[in-house]
Design a protein around this motif. Structure first.
Motif, PDB file in Angstrom:
ATOM      1  N   HIS A  16     -34.388  14.291   3.105  1.00 33.52           N
ATOM      2  CA  HIS A  16     -34.503  13.901   1.597  1.00 33.52           C
ATOM      3  C   HIS A  16     -34.097  15.488   0.512  1.00 33.52           C
ATOM      4  O   HIS A  16     -33.953  15.277  -0.809  1.00 33.52           O
ATOM      5  N   ASP A  17     -34.197  16.720   1.107  1.00 36.06           N
ATOM      6  CA  ASP A  17     -34.435  17.769   0.093  1.00 36.06           C
ATOM      7  C   ASP A  17     -33.017  17.865  -0.795  1.00 36.06           C
ATOM      8  O   ASP A  17     -33.678  19.017  -1.929  1.00 36.06           O
ATOM      9  N   ILE A  18     -32.200  17.833  -0.434  1.00 36.42           N
ATOM     10  CA  ILE A  18     -30.553  18.056  -1.173  1.00 36.42           C
ATOM     11  C   ILE A  18     -30.381  16.941  -2.220  1.00 36.42           C
ATOM     12  O   ILE A  18     -30.371  17.680  -3.368  1.00 36.42           O
ATOM     13  N   LEU A  19     -31.789  16.096  -2.551  1.00 35.62           N
ATOM     14  CA  LEU A  19     -31.629  14.613  -3.575  1.00 35.62           C
ATOM     15  C   LEU A  19     -33.156  15.178  -4.375  1.00 35.62           C
ATOM     16  O   LEU A  19     -32.857  14.823  -5.434  1.00 35.62           O
ATOM     17  N   SER A  20     -34.154  16.057  -3.967  1.00 32.53           N
ATOM     18  CA  SER A  20     -35.514  16.377  -4.608  1.00 32.53           C
ATOM     19  C   SER A  20     -35.080  16.673  -5.740  1.00 32.53           C
ATOM     20  O   SER A  20     -34.424  17.956  -5.793  1.00 32.53           O
ATOM     21  N   ASN A  21     -35.800  16.996  -6.469  1.00 37.14           N
ATOM     22  CA  ASN A  21     -36.362  17.978  -7.292  1.00 37.14           C
ATOM     23  C   ASN A  21     -37.388  18.067  -8.004  1.00 37.14           C
ATOM     24  O   ASN A  21     -38.312  17.921  -8.948  1.00 37.14           O
ATOM     25  N   GLU A  22     -37.488  19.811  -7.384  1.00 36.80           N
ATOM     26  CA  GLU A  22     -39.603  19.450  -7.752  1.00 36.80           C
ATOM     27  C   GLU A  22     -40.187  20.355  -8.708  1.00 36.80           C
ATOM     28  O   GLU A  22     -41.085  19.947  -8.811  1.00 36.80           O
ATOM     29  N   SER A  23     -38.763  20.405  -9.530  1.00 34.46           N
ATOM     30  CA  SER A  23     -39.176  21.188 -11.157  1.00 34.46           C
ATOM     31  C   SER A  23     -39.800  20.142 -12.211  1.00 34.46           C
ATOM     32  O   SER A  23     -39.260  20.463 -13.248  1.00 34.46           O
ATOM     33  N   ASP A  24     -38.901  18.660 -11.735  1.00 34.88           N
ATOM     34  CA  ASP A  24     -39.042  17.620 -12.201  1.00 34.88           C
ATOM     35  C   ASP A  24     -40.787  17.322 -12.918  1.00 34.88           C
ATOM     36  O   ASP A  24     -41.304  16.721 -10.974  1.00 34.88           O
ATOM     37  N   LYS A  25     -41.190  16.845 -13.582  1.00 30.94           N
ATOM     38  CA  LYS A  25     -43.025  16.597 -13.360  1.00 30.94           C
ATOM     39  C   LYS A  25     -43.278  15.370 -13.449  1.00 30.94           C
ATOM     40  O   LYS A  25     -43.678  14.985 -13.166  1.00 30.94           O
ATOM     41  N   ASN A  26     -42.166  14.525 -13.307  1.00 29.59           N
ATOM     42  CA  ASN A  26     -41.844  12.623 -13.639  1.00 29.59           C
ATOM     43  C   ASN A  26     -41.218  12.396 -11.803  1.00 29.59           C
ATOM     44  O   ASN A  26     -41.540  11.339 -11.371  1.00 29.59           O
TER      45      ASN A  26
END
Length: 221
Positions: A16-26
């Motif tokens: 999944h990590d290529i789709l994750s956005n950990e900087s997105d607070k939502n």
């Protein structure tokens, strides 16, 4: 069937990590590593019925890597043996092609890892929005992957995150129905084996059950 499925380096990790956005607070995501189990990944052809077992194996790989290492992931045969031992299934379940759902996943995880799971039931797909806060709290408090199964949409899948927006909430889905040789994460993304799926894309006529392991990764405690 193989009696043991070892943790193997041939399986992709954290697809999944290529789709994750950990900087997105939502955006609320699984914490820690897991391996991607799918149809036929151990040489056993379970197409058409094994998706629940494969999603359970993905969850077990996370538990091995992040919580309690039992050195292997249970095979389909061993999963069936556990359910018969617990008297959840009759003896003729052994060697069968009967699918399993979130409740059976909960039983196996509790038996093998001594980890309780929370079952969340959603009456129909268009009510999934009501459990958004439950999913956010789960990934914030525990961070373990979730197993999701349904009725009409009976295919099991892993849920590795949730993102919330004003227009639509989406789940980060890891789909075990892929069959074939190991490919790149980009390939799996392009073929939608891992994707962000908006809640309004789930079947409104199907109920859904979700299994939420109530445990944190050791490095998150």
């Amino acid at each position: 069937m193989s009696t043991k499925t070892k943790m193997t380096s041939t399986l992709l990790t954290n697809i999944h990590d290529i789709l994750s956005n950990e900087s997105d607070k939502n955006c609320y995501l699984v914490q820690g590593n897991y391996q991607y189990y799918h149809y036929g990944c151990d040489g056993f052809d379970d197409r058409g019925w094994g998706c629940g077992y494969r999603t359970l194996q993905t969850l077990c790989s996370w538990l091995n890597l992040n919580y309690k290492n039992i050195n292997r992931v249970p095979s389909i045969k061993e999963i069936q043996e556990v359910l018969v031992e617990l008297e959840d299934k009759p003896k003729n379940f052994l060697g069968s092609k009967q699918w399993i759902g979130s409740f059976e996943v909960c039983l196996v995880i509790d038996k093998l890892y001594d980890v309780p799971c929370k079952i969340v039931h959603v009456n129909k797909g268009d009510e999934l929005e009501k459990i958004t806060d439950i999913l956010k709290l789960h990934f914030t408090s525990f961070g373990s992957p979730i197993m999701m199964g349904g009725d009409v949409d009976c295919s099991s899948k892993g849920v590795m995150g949730v993102t919330v927006s004003e227009r639509n909430t989406s789940l980060l889905i890891v789909d075990p129905h892929y069959f074939g040789k190991e490919q790149s994460k980009e390939y799996l993304q392009n073929k939608d084996w891992v994707k962000w799926q908006p809640l309004n894309d789930f079947l409104s006529t199907s109920f859904y059950n979700l299994c939420l392991p109530q445990v944190k990764a050791k490095n998150q405690i």
